[in-house]
Design an enzyme around this catalytic site. Structure first.
Site, PDB file in Angstrom:
ATOM      1  N   LYS A  53       0.822  -1.161  -0.061  1.00  0.00           N
ATOM      2  CA  LYS A  53      -0.029  -0.041   0.002  1.00  0.00           C
ATOM      3  C   LYS A  53       0.888   1.397   0.001  1.00  0.00           C
ATOM      4  O   LYS A  53       0.746   2.222  -0.812  1.00  0.00           O
ATOM      5  CB  LYS A  53      -0.791  -0.059   1.156  1.00  0.00           C
ATOM      6  CG  LYS A  53      -2.043  -1.070   1.128  1.00  0.00           C
ATOM      7  CD  LYS A  53      -2.948  -1.372   2.290  1.00  0.00           C
ATOM      8  CE  LYS A  53      -3.940  -2.377   2.217  1.00  0.00           C
ATOM      9  NZ  LYS A  53      -4.596  -2.364   3.417  1.00  0.00           N
ATOM     10  N   GLN A  97      -4.376  -1.354   9.510  1.00  0.00           N
ATOM     11  CA  GLN A  97      -4.464  -2.451   8.948  1.00  0.00           C
ATOM     12  C   GLN A  97      -5.077  -3.465   9.888  1.00  0.00           C
ATOM     13  O   GLN A  97      -4.799  -3.423  11.301  1.00  0.00           O
ATOM     14  CB  GLN A  97      -3.199  -2.862   8.716  1.00  0.00           C
ATOM     15  CG  GLN A  97      -2.731  -4.083   7.870  1.00  0.00           C
ATOM     16  CD  GLN A  97      -3.440  -4.252   6.355  1.00  0.00           C
ATOM     17  OE1 GLN A  97      -3.710  -3.155   5.827  1.00  0.00           O
ATOM     18  NE2 GLN A  97      -3.865  -5.256   6.092  1.00  0.00           N
ATOM     19  N   ASP A 120     -10.768   3.068   4.034  1.00  0.00           N
ATOM     20  CA  ASP A 120     -11.450   1.946   4.040  1.00  0.00           C
ATOM     21  C   ASP A 120     -12.533   1.468   3.856  1.00  0.00           C
ATOM     22  O   ASP A 120     -13.282   0.439   3.302  1.00  0.00           O
ATOM     23  CB  ASP A 120     -10.670   0.796   5.049  1.00  0.00           C
ATOM     24  CG  ASP A 120      -9.449   0.186   4.989  1.00  0.00           C
ATOM     25  OD1 ASP A 120      -9.337  -0.100   3.679  1.00  0.00           O
ATOM     26  OD2 ASP A 120      -8.563  -0.019   5.671  1.00  0.00           O
TER      27      ASP A 120
END
Ligand code: GUN
Length: 282
Positions: A53, A97, A120
Site C-alpha cells: 500500500k 491494517q 477503507d
C-alpha cells in the site's frame, strides 16, 4: 488473454489517472494527498499488505505517513493516535491494517476514525450510507470488483449473483453494490446448504471465503462471471478460493490469483484517498 480478467493491467491504467489527479491536487494545494497507514505488530501478511500500500502511494503521488506500532500498544494510545490524525490537516485518509492484535478492541478503533477520512470504508457511518443507497467512501475490495465488472462490460442487471462469504469488508458490501446494480443477490456462508447447486445456478460468483480451491470448477455455470477474492498460501504458492484451471473452461470471465482482485483493491484505496482529499479541501 481470452476470458481472464487482467486486474494488474486495469489497476495500472487506473493508477495513471489517479496519479494525474494527485499531481493536480498537489499543485493546487501545495501539498500532496496524505494517507496515514497504521500497522500494530509484525504479522507477516499484514506487513506485506502495508508495504504494498505504501509503495503504491509513492508511485501515485500520494504521501503515506507511516505509523508502525508495537504489538503491545494500548487501546488508549492507539485511540489517541487516531485522534491526532483526525485533527491533522495534512492527513486525508486513515487506514488501520486489520487484524489488530487480539487485546485491542477493533470496533472501538474503527469507530474513532473520522468518517471523512475512512478510506477503507469500514466505519458504520460509511457502511450505513452504502446500505441506504447514498454511498460516500466505500470498501475497496468490492468497489474494485464493481470497477472490473464495468470495465469488462459484464452485464449485472437482472443477473443472479452469489457471494460466498459474509464479512463486513467484502461479502456484505459486495451484496449491496451488486444489488444496487440490479442483480438478484444471494449470500452463502459456512451454514449454507447445497452450495454446489446454488453456485451452478448463478451468473456471477464472488468467492471470498479464504479456503484454497473450495469452489470446484465443475460447479460453475457455463458463461458465468467468476471473481475470486481468496488469497491462500499453499505449498504450491498463492491460490484463490476457486479451482481456477477448471473454472476457466466454463466461465465467460474469471479473475486469476494473484493479479486479479488484489491490485484493484489497492487502486481503490488510492482513489478513496484522493476523493477524501478533494472533499477535505472544500
Ligand atoms: N485486512 C485485510 N484486508 C484489509 C483491508 O482492505 N484493509 C485493512 N485496513 N485491513 C485489511
Amino acid at each position: 488473454m481470452g476470458n481472464i480478467i487482467d486486474g494488474k493491467g486495469l489497476a495500472q491504467k487506473k493508477r495513471a489517472l489517479i496519479k494525474e489527479k494527485a499531481i493536480t491536487f498537489t499543485r493546487a494545494n501545495g501539498r500532496p494527498p496524505g494517507l496515514a497507514v497504521i500497522l500494530a505488530g509484525d504479522d507477516p501478511a499484514s506487513t506485506i499488505y502495508v508495504r504494498n500500500k505504501k509503495q503504491a502511494c509513492e508511485k501515485t503521488g500520494v504521501h503515506s505517513y507511516d505509523h508502525h506500532l508495537a504489538t503491545d500498544i494500548t487501546q488508549g494510545e492507539l485511540l489517541a493516535l487516531i485522534e491526532r490524525l483526525n485533527d491533522d490537516s495534512k492527513v486525508d485518509g486513515i487506514l488501520v491494517q486489520l487484524p489488530l492484535p487480539s487485546h485491542l478492541n477493533e470496533k472501538e478503533i474503527l469507530l474513532k476514525i473520522d468518517p471523512a477520512k475512512d478510506v477503507d470504508g469500514f466505519h458504520p457511518y460509511n457502511l450505513g450510507r452504502l446500505l441506504m443507497g447514498d454511498p460516500a467512501l466505500m470498501p475497496c475490495t468490492p468497489r474494485g470488483i464493481m470497477y472490473m465488472l464495468q470495465e469488462y462490460g459484464a452485464s449485472i442487471d437482472g443477473k443472479d449473483a452469489i457471494i460466498i462469504g459474509r464479512s463486513n469488508i467484502v461479502g456484505k458490501p459486495m451484496a449491496i453494490m451488486l444489488m444496487m446494480a440490479h442483480a438478484t443477490v444471494s449470500i452463502a456462508h459456512s451454514h449454507t446448504r447445497d452450495l454446489a447447486r446454488k453456485i451452478s445456478g448463478s451468473d456471477i460468483v464472488v468467492a471470498a471465503i479464504g479456503k484454497a480451491h473450495m469452489i470446484k470448477g465443475d460447479w460453475i455455470k457455463e458463461d458465468a462471471v467468476v471473481i475470486d477474492v481468496g488469497m491462500n498460501r499453499t505449498e504450491k504458492g498463492l491460490v484463490g478460493d476457486v479451482e481456477f484451471d477448471q473454472a476457466k473452461k466454463r466461465a465467460s470471465l474469471i479473475t486469476p490469483v494473484p493479479g486479479g482482485v488484489g491490485p484493484m483493491t489497492i487502486t481503490m484505496l488510492l482513489e478513496n484517498t484522493l476523493i477524501a482529499a478533494q472533499e477535505h479541501i472544500k
